[in-house]
Design a protein around this motif. Structure first.
Motif, PDB file in Angstrom:
ATOM      1  N   PRO A 140      36.256  39.544  29.672  1.00 23.48           N
ATOM      2  CA  PRO A 140      35.451  40.737  29.393  1.00 23.48           C
ATOM      3  C   PRO A 140      34.425  40.973  30.499  1.00 23.48           C
ATOM      4  CG  PRO A 140      35.654  39.396  27.424  1.00 23.48           C
ATOM      5  CD  PRO A 140      36.220  38.586  28.561  1.00 23.48           C
ATOM      6  N   THR A 141      34.285  42.222  30.926  1.00 27.70           N
ATOM      7  CA  THR A 141      33.378  42.519  32.033  1.00 27.70           C
ATOM      8  C   THR A 141      31.931  42.594  31.594  1.00 27.70           C
ATOM      9  OG1 THR A 141      33.799  44.889  31.685  1.00 27.70           O
ATOM     10  CG2 THR A 141      35.095  43.756  33.378  1.00 27.70           C
ATOM     11  N   ASP A 142      31.661  42.453  30.282  1.00 30.49           N
ATOM     12  CA  ASP A 142      30.265  42.465  29.842  1.00 30.49           C
ATOM     13  C   ASP A 142      29.693  41.059  29.699  1.00 30.49           C
ATOM     14  OD1 ASP A 142      31.795  41.735  27.697  1.00 30.49           O
ATOM     15  OD2 ASP A 142      30.848  43.119  26.264  1.00 30.49           O
ATOM     16  N   LEU A 143      30.447  40.026  30.150  1.00 30.31           N
ATOM     17  CA  LEU A 143      29.920  38.673  30.121  1.00 30.31           C
ATOM     18  C   LEU A 143      28.865  38.492  31.199  1.00 30.31           C
ATOM     19  CD1 LEU A 143      33.126  36.457  29.719  1.00 30.31           C
ATOM     20  CD2 LEU A 143      31.403  36.934  27.994  1.00 30.31           C
ATOM     21  N   PRO A 144      27.934  37.543  31.017  1.00 30.50           N
ATOM     22  CA  PRO A 144      26.994  37.225  32.091  1.00 30.50           C
ATOM     23  C   PRO A 144      27.746  36.847  33.359  1.00 30.50           C
ATOM     24  CG  PRO A 144      26.327  36.162  30.044  1.00 30.50           C
ATOM     25  CD  PRO A 144      27.692  36.756  29.805  1.00 30.50           C
ATOM     26  N   ALA A 145      27.141  37.076  34.506  1.00 29.35           N
ATOM     27  CA  ALA A 145      27.840  36.878  35.776  1.00 29.35           C
ATOM     28  C   ALA A 145      28.402  35.480  35.914  1.00 29.35           C
ATOM     29  CB  ALA A 145      26.881  37.162  36.939  1.00 29.35           C
ATOM     30  N   VAL A 202      32.691  43.615  39.816  1.00 25.71           N
ATOM     31  CA  VAL A 202      33.174  44.594  38.841  1.00 25.71           C
ATOM     32  C   VAL A 202      32.100  44.880  37.800  1.00 25.71           C
ATOM     33  CG1 VAL A 202      34.877  45.020  37.026  1.00 25.71           C
ATOM     34  CG2 VAL A 202      35.605  44.048  39.213  1.00 25.71           C
ATOM     35  N   ARG A 203      31.419  43.839  37.337  1.00 31.77           N
ATOM     36  CA  ARG A 203      30.344  44.026  36.356  1.00 31.77           C
ATOM     37  C   ARG A 203      29.246  44.923  36.917  1.00 31.77           C
ATOM     38  NH1 ARG A 203      27.210  40.409  35.560  1.00 31.77           N
ATOM     39  NH2 ARG A 203      26.424  41.031  33.533  1.00 31.77           N
ATOM     40  N   ARG A 204      28.892  44.682  38.169  1.00 29.20           N
ATOM     41  CA  ARG A 204      27.814  45.471  38.779  1.00 29.20           C
ATOM     42  C   ARG A 204      28.209  46.941  38.887  1.00 29.20           C
ATOM     43  NH1 ARG A 204      25.991  46.957  43.936  1.00 29.20           N
ATOM     44  NH2 ARG A 204      27.764  45.989  44.994  1.00 29.20           N
ATOM     45  N   ILE A 205      29.440  47.211  39.312  1.00 27.61           N
ATOM     46  CA  ILE A 205      29.893  48.602  39.422  1.00 27.61           C
ATOM     47  C   ILE A 205      29.943  49.255  38.049  1.00 27.61           C
ATOM     48  CG2 ILE A 205      31.843  50.078  40.070  1.00 27.61           C
ATOM     49  CD1 ILE A 205      32.449  47.968  42.271  1.00 27.61           C
ATOM     50  N   LYS A 206      30.439  48.530  37.059  1.00 28.89           N
ATOM     51  CA  LYS A 206      30.539  49.096  35.717  1.00 28.89           C
ATOM     52  C   LYS A 206      29.164  49.333  35.088  1.00 28.89           C
ATOM     53  CE  LYS A 206      35.218  47.750  34.372  1.00 28.89           C
ATOM     54  NZ  LYS A 206      35.625  49.077  33.862  1.00 28.89           N
ATOM     55  N   GLU A 211      44.428  36.351  39.675  1.00 32.55           N
ATOM     56  CA  GLU A 211      42.994  36.064  39.747  1.00 32.55           C
ATOM     57  C   GLU A 211      42.180  37.344  39.686  1.00 32.55           C
ATOM     58  OE1 GLU A 211      41.266  32.935  42.110  1.00 32.55           O
ATOM     59  OE2 GLU A 211      43.236  32.549  43.011  1.00 32.55           O
ATOM     60  N   VAL A 212      42.605  38.366  40.436  1.00 24.72           N
ATOM     61  CA  VAL A 212      41.880  39.631  40.438  1.00 24.72           C
ATOM     62  C   VAL A 212      42.055  40.349  39.103  1.00 24.72           C
ATOM     63  CG1 VAL A 212      41.721  41.909  41.504  1.00 24.72           C
ATOM     64  CG2 VAL A 212      42.002  39.872  42.937  1.00 24.72           C
ATOM     65  N   ALA A 213      43.265  40.303  38.553  1.00 26.16           N
ATOM     66  CA  ALA A 213      43.568  41.015  37.304  1.00 26.16           C
ATOM     67  C   ALA A 213      42.785  40.479  36.125  1.00 26.16           C
ATOM     68  CB  ALA A 213      45.064  40.937  37.010  1.00 26.16           C
ATOM     69  N   ALA A 214      42.280  39.253  36.224  1.00 29.17           N
ATOM     70  CA  ALA A 214      41.470  38.704  35.138  1.00 29.17           C
ATOM     71  C   ALA A 214      40.191  39.504  34.945  1.00 29.17           C
ATOM     72  CB  ALA A 214      41.134  37.238  35.424  1.00 29.17           C
ATOM     73  N   HIS A 215      39.724  40.163  36.002  1.00 26.98           N
ATOM     74  CA  HIS A 215      38.426  40.841  35.951  1.00 26.98           C
ATOM     75  C   HIS A 215      38.506  42.349  36.159  1.00 26.98           C
ATOM     76  CE1 HIS A 215      36.568  36.866  36.133  1.00 26.98           C
ATOM     77  NE2 HIS A 215      37.379  36.595  37.134  1.00 26.98           N
ATOM     78  N   ALA A 216      39.470  42.808  36.948  1.00 24.73           N
ATOM     79  CA  ALA A 216      39.520  44.215  37.346  1.00 24.73           C
ATOM     80  C   ALA A 216      40.401  45.021  36.400  1.00 24.73           C
ATOM     81  CB  ALA A 216      40.051  44.325  38.776  1.00 24.73           C
ATOM     82  N   ASP A 217      40.250  46.340  36.464  1.00 23.82           N
ATOM     83  CA  ASP A 217      41.128  47.232  35.708  1.00 23.82           C
ATOM     84  C   ASP A 217      42.456  47.438  36.429  1.00 23.82           C
ATOM     85  OD1 ASP A 217      39.299  47.982  33.483  1.00 23.82           O
ATOM     86  OD2 ASP A 217      38.100  48.769  35.143  1.00 23.82           O
ATOM     87  N   THR A 230      32.832  60.648  42.248  1.00 26.53           N
ATOM     88  CA  THR A 230      34.056  59.857  42.147  1.00 26.53           C
ATOM     89  C   THR A 230      34.755  60.137  40.830  1.00 26.53           C
ATOM     90  OG1 THR A 230      33.157  58.101  43.526  1.00 26.53           O
ATOM     91  CG2 THR A 230      34.990  57.506  42.109  1.00 26.53           C
ATOM     92  N   SER A 231      36.078  60.210  40.865  1.00 28.20           N
ATOM     93  CA  SER A 231      36.842  60.385  39.626  1.00 28.20           C
ATOM     94  C   SER A 231      38.162  59.630  39.748  1.00 28.20           C
ATOM     95  CB  SER A 231      37.104  61.869  39.334  1.00 28.20           C
ATOM     96  OG  SER A 231      37.972  62.426  40.310  1.00 28.20           O
ATOM     97  N   GLY A 232      38.810  59.390  38.618  1.00 25.13           N
ATOM     98  CA  GLY A 232      40.069  58.653  38.611  1.00 25.13           C
ATOM     99  C   GLY A 232      39.828  57.181  38.429  1.00 25.13           C
ATOM    100  N   PHE A 233      39.375  56.529  39.501  1.00 19.79           N
ATOM    101  CA  PHE A 233      38.939  55.145  39.435  1.00 19.79           C
ATOM    102  C   PHE A 233      38.076  54.851  40.654  1.00 19.79           C
ATOM    103  CE2 PHE A 233      43.155  54.991  41.496  1.00 19.79           C
ATOM    104  CZ  PHE A 233      42.931  54.195  42.617  1.00 19.79           C
ATOM    105  N   VAL A 234      37.393  53.730  40.622  1.00 20.61           N
ATOM    106  CA  VAL A 234      36.625  53.267  41.770  1.00 20.61           C
ATOM    107  C   VAL A 234      37.443  52.185  42.462  1.00 20.61           C
ATOM    108  CG1 VAL A 234      34.471  52.231  42.565  1.00 20.61           C
ATOM    109  CG2 VAL A 234      34.469  53.696  40.535  1.00 20.61           C
ATOM    110  N   TYR A 235      37.549  52.273  43.767  1.00 20.78           N
ATOM    111  CA  TYR A 235      38.289  51.286  44.542  1.00 20.78           C
ATOM    112  C   TYR A 235      37.267  50.335  45.154  1.00 20.78           C
ATOM    113  CZ  TYR A 235      41.796  49.611  47.993  1.00 20.78           C
ATOM    114  OH  TYR A 235      42.643  48.853  48.752  1.00 20.78           O
ATOM    115  N   TYR A 236      37.232  49.094  44.646  1.00 22.54           N
ATOM    116  CA  TYR A 236      36.323  48.101  45.202  1.00 22.54           C
ATOM    117  C   TYR A 236      37.039  47.309  46.280  1.00 22.54           C
ATOM    118  CZ  TYR A 236      33.266  44.095  45.799  1.00 22.54           C
ATOM    119  OH  TYR A 236      32.471  43.123  46.353  1.00 22.54           O
TER     120      TYR A 236
END
Length: 286
Positions: free
Chosen positions: A276-281, A198-202, A223-229, A171-177
């Motif tokens: 931040p996507t590195d926060l606990p779930a 998103v955290r799991r994929i990252k 809502e989605v933009a709070a977590h996704a790229d 995969t390149s560019g981005f991942v589509y979840y």
């Protein structure tokens, strides 16, 4: 990652905001209107464009996108015209990444090597081909990467940690979840789980993660933009376009309606407070 895609996601990261990825079907409802819509998308706030390649049997798509593909094909649109659309778009916009999305059959009929050469020359940045699994990477994915095009994979709620490395390998560019199971436009996702996904994929990749399926409003985009790229919107946009048609034909309202809808989505996505996507779930939920 192509230069345009890399530059776009780097710019989004500097702005600390999620991008907006918009999907339209090439040639819907006709080539002239579709080209006008395509040019309007970046002006309205789209950061990346997915351009659907019309196909007679879009098995992963719901009724809205199926109808868009049939309108395009009925108007005489073909894959060569999709590439012409990209080429014409590049005369006005050399910054917005364009990803062609669809199915392998039209590409196979066109000829893989010829298609990749023509897509690259037209200004295409990447491909999403939903019916080619990782086990078939030599068929198109690897040649696309060798040609300098991104090959973007879809991950879903059922893509577990054992399967994810295979999905991400090339995969390149981005991942589509894909935030729901099923066809496009079929369900409303549970946004409380987007951050966890998103955290799991990252945990498996450094690529940006774009999240789509079921986003229909500026509030949902936020809502989605709070977590996704990036936030991906397709079915809802096609619905807006379809409601302006008269007997399947474009009207004076078609392009303005799409532009206004995308402007609203862009405002919603840009209003999100980033988590931040590195926060606990449990801390990454909205």
């Amino acid at each position: 990652m192509t230069a345009r895609m890399k530059a776009r996601f780097a710019d989004l990261a500097r702005q600390n905001r999620a991008g907006l990825v918009t999907f339209i079907t090439a040639g819907d409802p006709d080539d002239r209107t579709s080209a006008a819509v395509l040019r309007a998308l970046p002006e309205a706030g789209a950061d990346v464009i997915e351009l659907g390649m019309p196909f007679t049997d879009p098995m992963a798509d719901g009724p809205t996108i199926q109808a868009a593909a049939l309108r395009a094909l009925k108007s005489g649109h073909r894959l060569s015209k999709t590439l012409d659309m990209v080429r014409d778009f590049r005369a006005h916009d050399d910054a917005t990444p364009i990803v062609l999305m669809g199915y392998y059959n039209p590409i196979y009929i066109y000829g893989v090597d010829r298609f990749l050469d023509d897509a690259k020359a037209a200004g295409v940045d990447g491909l999403i081909v939903v019916d080619l699994p990782p086990e078939e990477d030599r068929e198109l994915c690897v040649p696309a990467l060798e040609a300098g095009l991104n090959f973007i994979r879809l991950a879903t709620p059922t893509t577990d940690d054992a399967r994810l490395p295979a999905v991400l390998k090339n995969t390149s560019g981005f991942v589509y979840y894909v935030s729901v199971t099923g066809i496009t436009g079929a369900a409303i996702p549970d946004y409380s789980r987007v951050g966890q996904a998103v955290r799991r994929i990252k945990g498996h990749t450094d690529l940006p993660v774009a999240v789509g399926f079921g986003v229909k409003t500026p509030e949902a985009a936020a809502e989605v933009a709070a977590h996704a790229d990036a936030v991906v919107v397709g079915t809802a946009l096609i619905d807006v376009l379809a409601r302006t048609l008269d007997g399947g034909h474009a009207t004076a309202a078609t392009v303005p309606a799409v532009r206004a809808f995308v402007e609203g989505l862009a405002r919603g996505a840009r209003s999100a407070k980033r988590v931040p996507t590195d926060l606990p779930a449990e801390e990454s939920r909205p």
